[in-house]
Design a protein around this motif. Structure first.
Motif, PDB file in Angstrom:
ATOM      1  N   ASP A 268     -12.813  -3.338  -2.361  1.00 23.97           N
ATOM      2  CA  ASP A 268     -13.039  -4.549  -1.564  1.00 23.97           C
ATOM      3  C   ASP A 268     -11.836  -5.484  -1.627  1.00 23.97           C
ATOM      4  OD1 ASP A 268     -15.510  -3.647  -0.843  1.00 23.97           O
ATOM      5  OD2 ASP A 268     -16.607  -4.866  -2.325  1.00 23.97           O
ATOM      6  N   VAL A 269     -11.299  -5.658  -2.843  1.00 24.87           N
ATOM      7  CA  VAL A 269     -10.122  -6.533  -2.984  1.00 24.87           C
ATOM      8  C   VAL A 269      -8.945  -5.959  -2.212  1.00 24.87           C
ATOM      9  CG1 VAL A 269      -8.410  -7.435  -4.621  1.00 24.87           C
ATOM     10  CG2 VAL A 269     -10.850  -7.527  -5.179  1.00 24.87           C
ATOM     11  N   ARG A 270      -8.791  -4.620  -2.263  1.00 22.05           N
ATOM     12  CA  ARG A 270      -7.695  -3.976  -1.526  1.00 22.05           C
ATOM     13  C   ARG A 270      -7.826  -4.257  -0.030  1.00 22.05           C
ATOM     14  NH1 ARG A 270      -8.011   0.641   1.302  1.00 22.05           N
ATOM     15  NH2 ARG A 270      -6.071   1.777   1.797  1.00 22.05           N
ATOM     16  N   SER A 271      -9.029  -4.109   0.499  1.00 22.83           N
ATOM     17  CA  SER A 271      -9.244  -4.347   1.931  1.00 22.83           C
ATOM     18  C   SER A 271      -8.997  -5.804   2.296  1.00 22.83           C
ATOM     19  CB  SER A 271     -10.684  -3.953   2.308  1.00 22.83           C
ATOM     20  OG  SER A 271     -10.902  -2.579   2.099  1.00 22.83           O
ATOM     21  N   ASP A 272      -9.451  -6.709   1.414  1.00 21.59           N
ATOM     22  CA  ASP A 272      -9.252  -8.135   1.682  1.00 21.59           C
ATOM     23  C   ASP A 272      -7.765  -8.495   1.690  1.00 21.59           C
ATOM     24  OD1 ASP A 272     -11.964  -8.433   1.862  1.00 21.59           O
ATOM     25  OD2 ASP A 272     -12.213  -9.232  -0.183  1.00 21.59           O
ATOM     26  N   ILE A 273      -6.994  -7.880   0.800  1.00 18.29           N
ATOM     27  CA  ILE A 273      -5.548  -8.154   0.761  1.00 18.29           C
ATOM     28  C   ILE A 273      -4.897  -7.696   2.067  1.00 18.29           C
ATOM     29  CG2 ILE A 273      -3.354  -7.556  -0.368  1.00 18.29           C
ATOM     30  CD1 ILE A 273      -4.916  -7.352  -3.002  1.00 18.29           C
ATOM     31  N   ARG A 274      -5.254  -6.494   2.508  1.00 15.47           N
ATOM     32  CA  ARG A 274      -4.667  -5.962   3.737  1.00 15.47           C
ATOM     33  C   ARG A 274      -5.039  -6.825   4.937  1.00 15.47           C
ATOM     34  NH1 ARG A 274      -5.074   0.325   4.814  1.00 15.47           N
ATOM     35  NH2 ARG A 274      -3.588  -0.390   6.380  1.00 15.47           N
ATOM     36  N   GLY A 275      -6.297  -7.234   4.986  1.00 11.92           N
ATOM     37  CA  GLY A 275      -6.728  -8.058   6.106  1.00 11.92           C
ATOM     38  C   GLY A 275      -6.046  -9.410   6.121  1.00 11.92           C
ATOM     39  N   THR A 276      -5.876 -10.015   4.971  1.00 13.14           N
ATOM     40  CA  THR A 276      -5.238 -11.332   4.891  1.00 13.14           C
ATOM     41  C   THR A 276      -3.773 -11.250   5.290  1.00 13.14           C
ATOM     42  OG1 THR A 276      -6.753 -11.960   3.113  1.00 13.14           O
ATOM     43  CG2 THR A 276      -4.750 -13.284   3.369  1.00 13.14           C
ATOM     44  N   ILE A 277      -3.092 -10.183   4.881  1.00 12.78           N
ATOM     45  CA  ILE A 277      -1.683 -10.016   5.261  1.00 12.78           C
ATOM     46  C   ILE A 277      -1.558  -9.895   6.775  1.00 12.78           C
ATOM     47  CG2 ILE A 277       0.288  -8.428   5.175  1.00 12.78           C
ATOM     48  CD1 ILE A 277      -0.403  -7.822   2.314  1.00 12.78           C
ATOM     49  N   LYS A 278      -2.441  -9.087   7.397  1.00 22.02           N
ATOM     50  CA  LYS A 278      -2.367  -8.905   8.855  1.00 22.02           C
ATOM     51  C   LYS A 278      -2.643 -10.212   9.593  1.00 22.02           C
ATOM     52  CE  LYS A 278      -3.455  -3.973   9.013  1.00 22.02           C
ATOM     53  NZ  LYS A 278      -4.399  -2.924   9.495  1.00 22.02           N
ATOM     54  N   ASP A 279      -3.617 -10.988   9.064  1.00 18.20           N
ATOM     55  CA  ASP A 279      -3.910 -12.271   9.691  1.00 18.20           C
ATOM     56  C   ASP A 279      -2.729 -13.226   9.598  1.00 18.20           C
ATOM     57  OD1 ASP A 279      -6.412 -11.357  10.276  1.00 18.20           O
ATOM     58  OD2 ASP A 279      -7.391 -12.362   8.580  1.00 18.20           O
ATOM     59  N   ALA A 280      -1.994 -13.147   8.483  1.00 18.80           N
ATOM     60  CA  ALA A 280      -0.887 -14.090   8.266  1.00 18.80           C
ATOM     61  C   ALA A 280       0.392 -13.645   8.957  1.00 18.80           C
ATOM     62  CB  ALA A 280      -0.634 -14.254   6.763  1.00 18.80           C
ATOM     63  N   ALA A 281       0.694 -12.337   8.937  1.00 20.54           N
ATOM     64  CA  ALA A 281       1.999 -11.871   9.420  1.00 20.54           C
ATOM     65  C   ALA A 281       1.910 -11.008  10.665  1.00 20.54           C
ATOM     66  CB  ALA A 281       2.724 -11.094   8.315  1.00 20.54           C
ATOM     67  N   GLY A 282       0.720 -10.575  11.012  1.00 20.36           N
ATOM     68  CA  GLY A 282       0.589  -9.715  12.175  1.00 20.36           C
ATOM     69  C   GLY A 282       0.777  -8.254  11.824  1.00 20.36           C
ATOM     70  N   GLU A 283       0.384  -7.378  12.751  1.00 21.28           N
ATOM     71  CA  GLU A 283       0.428  -5.945  12.478  1.00 21.28           C
ATOM     72  C   GLU A 283       1.849  -5.428  12.308  1.00 21.28           C
ATOM     73  OE1 GLU A 283      -1.326  -2.583  11.498  1.00 21.28           O
ATOM     74  OE2 GLU A 283      -2.560  -4.198  12.349  1.00 21.28           O
ATOM     75  N   THR A 284       2.783  -5.971  13.077  1.00 20.46           N
ATOM     76  CA  THR A 284       4.158  -5.455  13.060  1.00 20.46           C
ATOM     77  C   THR A 284       4.818  -5.645  11.705  1.00 20.46           C
ATOM     78  OG1 THR A 284       4.377  -5.917  15.412  1.00 20.46           O
ATOM     79  CG2 THR A 284       6.426  -5.618  14.151  1.00 20.46           C
ATOM     80  N   TYR A 285       4.571  -6.787  11.073  1.00 21.31           N
ATOM     81  CA  TYR A 285       5.271  -7.112   9.823  1.00 21.31           C
ATOM     82  C   TYR A 285       4.435  -6.830   8.572  1.00 21.31           C
ATOM     83  CZ  TYR A 285       8.529  -9.432  12.951  1.00 21.31           C
ATOM     84  OH  TYR A 285       9.421  -9.683  13.952  1.00 21.31           O
ATOM     85  N   SER A 286       3.271  -6.285   8.736  1.00 20.63           N
ATOM     86  CA  SER A 286       2.436  -5.969   7.569  1.00 20.63           C
ATOM     87  C   SER A 286       2.899  -4.657   6.932  1.00 20.63           C
ATOM     88  CB  SER A 286       0.965  -5.846   7.998  1.00 20.63           C
ATOM     89  OG  SER A 286       0.495  -7.075   8.493  1.00 20.63           O
ATOM     90  N   PRO A 287       2.638  -4.455   5.613  1.00 22.82           N
ATOM     91  CA  PRO A 287       2.991  -3.182   4.962  1.00 22.82           C
ATOM     92  C   PRO A 287       2.266  -2.018   5.600  1.00 22.82           C
ATOM     93  CG  PRO A 287       2.454  -4.860   3.337  1.00 22.82           C
ATOM     94  CD  PRO A 287       2.072  -5.423   4.667  1.00 22.82           C
ATOM     95  N   ALA A 288       2.927  -0.872   5.617  1.00 22.77           N
ATOM     96  CA  ALA A 288       2.319   0.317   6.227  1.00 22.77           C
ATOM     97  C   ALA A 288       1.130   0.797   5.410  1.00 22.77           C
ATOM     98  CB  ALA A 288       3.370   1.419   6.347  1.00 22.77           C
ATOM     99  N   SER A 289       1.209   0.622   4.092  1.00 23.35           N
ATOM    100  CA  SER A 289       0.093   1.029   3.230  1.00 23.35           C
ATOM    101  C   SER A 289       0.056   0.117   2.004  1.00 23.35           C
ATOM    102  CB  SER A 289       0.249   2.495   2.795  1.00 23.35           C
ATOM    103  OG  SER A 289       1.421   2.640   2.016  1.00 23.35           O
ATOM    104  N   LEU A 290      -1.108   0.047   1.385  1.00 21.03           N
ATOM    105  CA  LEU A 290      -1.264  -0.797   0.195  1.00 21.03           C
ATOM    106  C   LEU A 290      -2.414  -0.241  -0.623  1.00 21.03           C
ATOM    107  CD1 LEU A 290      -1.135  -4.655   0.047  1.00 21.03           C
ATOM    108  CD2 LEU A 290      -3.051  -3.447  -1.013  1.00 21.03           C
ATOM    109  N   SER A 291      -2.188  -0.039  -1.900  1.00 24.15           N
ATOM    110  CA  SER A 291      -3.220   0.507  -2.786  1.00 24.15           C
ATOM    111  C   SER A 291      -3.257  -0.288  -4.088  1.00 24.15           C
ATOM    112  CB  SER A 291      -2.945   1.980  -3.098  1.00 24.15           C
ATOM    113  OG  SER A 291      -2.901   2.742  -1.922  1.00 24.15           O
TER     114      SER A 291
END
Length: 718
Positions: A268-291
């Motif tokens: 859940d924390v992993r998903s929340d981190i990914r979602g927050t990054i996309k909301d802040a930086a957008g899909e183009t500048y977000s990391p390709a993967s995160l674990s």
């Protein structure tokens, strides 16, 4: 096999020093800055595989600090081994490397019982050749060559089979050269240096050596993976564990990592981190993967790094980490692990085993110190301790002790048992308890015979001079008898080259000892005692004078009668009178005692002093006298002479401190005016700045401190 001799030439704070070492346990004693740490480093440069690189990278700072110019000089560290065994590996090493060549007629394959092994840091051959061509006494040509030498012009070599005593200045000058006179050796490769040991025959790979350094900050040692003794032990053991044994453990760790990563909360924390990054930086500048992954190590070596030692010091059933232990407890654990490390190394069956322990006493209770020293004795192992502890020195064998002392900027080694008979060594050993063994650490020594001198002399000196005996580097040792020879024989040109004064009583009778019919039994007994002491004192003086004759390190000084009587003779009747109320309660007795002491009649005053000392006990009476002495109390002359034989010179700072103290005391008691005190202060400032020499200072202080006893005290001091 063990080290029988260590020679150090031109290395750090050693100019030319040799130490004699024994099989088994050896103790190195010395004050701060006397070179104990550098001595261990010197041994390790030759024997410790961890120091090989350092041995080949000596620097300018490694040269003896007393040399005005290091260029051209050699650093030499030499070991001599005794009891070299008959094993094939040992004989092969020393026959090709460090063996002392058998005598004429011996078989080539003869076994070797003694061997030498040296580290020599010297100029390269082309530089030595240029130096050898300098004409004798051509200082200018020599200076020109030396000024151009850099540390890059030096080489390190290891040699064996050397026959030279490098610590002998004459031999050093023959092999290396006399740079003061510009007389250089014409032999570029003197055979006395020995045979170069081939790199393939490394002695460091054949011996086992463990160095336990001084315990400064044990907790940081455990936190550092490079120095953690627990990790060193575990790594050593891990190399012996079969991969098949570790395989199921590694598998379980990997399974545990996967289980942790799969936890719902983690995902859940992993998903929340990914979602927050996309909301802040957008899909183009977000990391390709995160674990989020568990990082528990799954390699044996790294698994061991995660292990920690927990220890319980009390009966509370609580085991704490190293940082929670007392300093003494942590140090004891550290020592234990290093000793176990040594045991593991010793199991390799090396040709020789060496254990070097630097100052093990830090924060460790005195009983543990003595027990530790007594119990650490391993077969086929040479152990070398360095220590400040009088408790360790107390239980050390004097025949296995080397003392390091400072002589200016040079450190020297003394062997206190050299030239002594077994009986003399036994006598010294019995005398050196934890109190008297302090003399082994001292810069200089004053030996006294009883408690009165031991207690009162340091107090009296401090009150009068303003400095403690410790500030002068003097240890005052109570022998508790008149058997001074048993200890004083240590101070000799062959043994401890430090000054030692002996203070004792002549016990000359100060009353008429002629028997009289009118004497009662007590008076007759007193006269007989005085007469007997008088004869014993005269005989003691004859024997002591003969004992110290011709020995520049020893001198004997005598109270004419006894310490208490001579204290009165020095003009201290008023001080003694001030102690009367501390001794007697009865008013009439007090009056009588004060009249006796102030009478000016030696038999009367002397007897009263002895009665008071006997009434309280000499030691306690000295404590009482310590309460009444002051800066105007007179120190008996024989005491002054003894102290300043032990310390014949004073630094400028010490002179300033002494005179400043006397000026301040004189001003406080209105013995001098404010103007005189100002003149004295100005004179001392000019002396400190180098504008006034010592003779002028002494003359000037006589003028501003008229009649002060300090002038007589410092009269002959340089």
């Amino acid at each position: 096999m063990h080290i029988s001799k260590l020679t150090i030439v031109n290395y750090r704070n050693f100019s030319r020093t040799s130490l004699a070492l024994q099989k088994g346990v050896n103790t190195i004693l010395g004050e701060n800055g006397s070179g104990k740490t550098n001595l261990f480093r010197a041994i390790r440069l030759l024997l410790d595989d961890n120091m090989v690189r350092s041995a080949h990278r000596l620097e300018e700072a490694d040269f003896h600090r007393g040399e005005t110019q290091w260029q051209g000089h050699w650093i030499i560290i030499g070991l001599e081994f005794a009891d070299v065994g008959p094993g094939e590996a040992i004989q092969a090493l020393f026959l090709h490397g460090a063996g002392v060549v058998p005598g004429a007629g011996a078989q080539p394959e003869a076994q070797i019982g003694r061997a030498t092994y040296n580290l020599i840091f010297r100029p390269r051959k082309e530089i030595r050749l240029r130096l050898s061509q300098v004409p004798d006494r051509d200082l200018a040509s020599l200076a020109l060559i030396r000024d151009g030498i850099t540390i890059g012009d030096y080489e390190t070599l290891f040699t064996g089979r050397s026959t030279a005593d490098f610590a002998d200045p004459a031999i050093y000058n023959q092999i290396v050269g006399d740079f003061e006179q510009a007389i250089l050796s014409k032999e570029v490769d003197d055979p006395r240096v020995g045979v170069r040991v081939p790199q393939i025959l490394s002695l460091t790979e054949e011996v086992s050596i463990t160095f336990i350094q001084a315990l400064r900050d044990v907790v940081s040692e455990f936190h550092n993976n490079r120095t953690n003794p627990l990790l060193t032990l575990l790594k050593g053991k891990s190399g012996e564990i079969a991969p098949a044994t570790m395989a199921p453990i590694v598998a379980r760790v990997k399974e545990l990592n996967a289980s942790i990563e799969a936890l719902n909360d983690v995902q859940d924390v992993r998903s929340d981190i990914r979602g927050t990054i996309k909301d802040a930086a957008g899909e183009t500048y977000s990391p390709a993967s995160l674990s989020i992954k568990s990082d528990l190590p799954d390699e044996a070596d790294k698994l061991f790094q995660s292990l920690r030692l927990f220890v319980g010091e009390s009966d509370e059933q609580y085991e704490g980490a190293i940082h929670e232990l007392s300093l003494g407890g942590a140090n004891l654990i550290y020592l234990t692990l290093k000793l176990l490390e040594f045991k593991y190394q010793k199991a390799r069956e090396s040709i020789a085993n060496f254990l070097l322990i630097e100052e093990p006493e830090a924060h460790i209770h005195t009983h543990i110190q003595k027990t530790l020293f007594d119990r650490i004795a391993y077969s086929d192992t040479q152990i070398i301790y360095s220590t400040h502890s009088t408790h360790i020195s107390e239980v050390s064998k004097i025949s296995s002790v080397n003392i390091l002392g400072r002589n200016g900027i040079t450190c020297e080694a003394y062997q206190p048992a050299t030239g002594l008979t077994s009986s003399e060594i036994g006598n010294v050993q019995r005398y050196l308890d934890a109190v008297r063994s302090n003399l082994l650490f001292a810069k200089s020594v004053v030996l006294v015979e009883g408690d009165a001198e031991e207690i009162l002399l340091p107090i009296l000196f401090k009150k009068v001079v303003g400095l403690s005996l410790d500030e002068l580097g003097i240890s005052l040792i109570n022998i508790r008898s008149t058997g001074f020879k048993n200890v004083a024989l240590l101070f000799h040109n062959q043994r401890i080259r430090k000054r030692c004064s002996i203070i004792t009583d002549l016990d000359r009778a100060f009353v008429d000892t002629t028997p009289s019919a009118a004497d009662n039994e007590a008076e007759a007994r007193f006269k007989r005692k005085c007469a007997g002491a008088h004869e014993d004192g005269a005989a003691r003086k004859v024997a002591l004078d003969a004992f110290v004759a011709g020995n520049q390190w020893l001198a004997a000084y005598y109270a004419t009668h006894t310490f208490e009587v001579d204290f009165i003779l020095a003009g201290n009747a008023e001080d003694a009178s001030m102690a009367v109320p501390l001794v007697y309660v009865d008013p009439a007795t007090r009056i009588e005692a004060e009249e006796d002491l102030r009478s000016g009649d030696l038999p009367r005053a002397g007897r009263r002093m002895l009665r008071m000392a006997s009434h309280e006990g000499k030691g306690w009476f000295a404590i009482l006298m310590g309460q009444v002495v002051s800066h105007v109390t007179s120190i008996p002359r024989y005491v002054i002479d003894a102290i300043f034989f032990a310390r014949p010179t004073l630094s400028n700072d010490l002179y300033v401190n002494i005179y400043s103290y006397r000026v301040n005391r004189a001003r406080e008691t209105n013995a001098i005016t404010a103007r005189m005190a100002t003149e004295a202060t100005d004179l001392l400032q000019r002396f400190r700045a180098g504008h006034v020499n010592l003779d002028a200072l002494k003359a000037g202080m006589i003028a501003v401190l008229p009649g002060d006893q300090i002038h007589d005290i410092l009269m002959e001091v340089a």
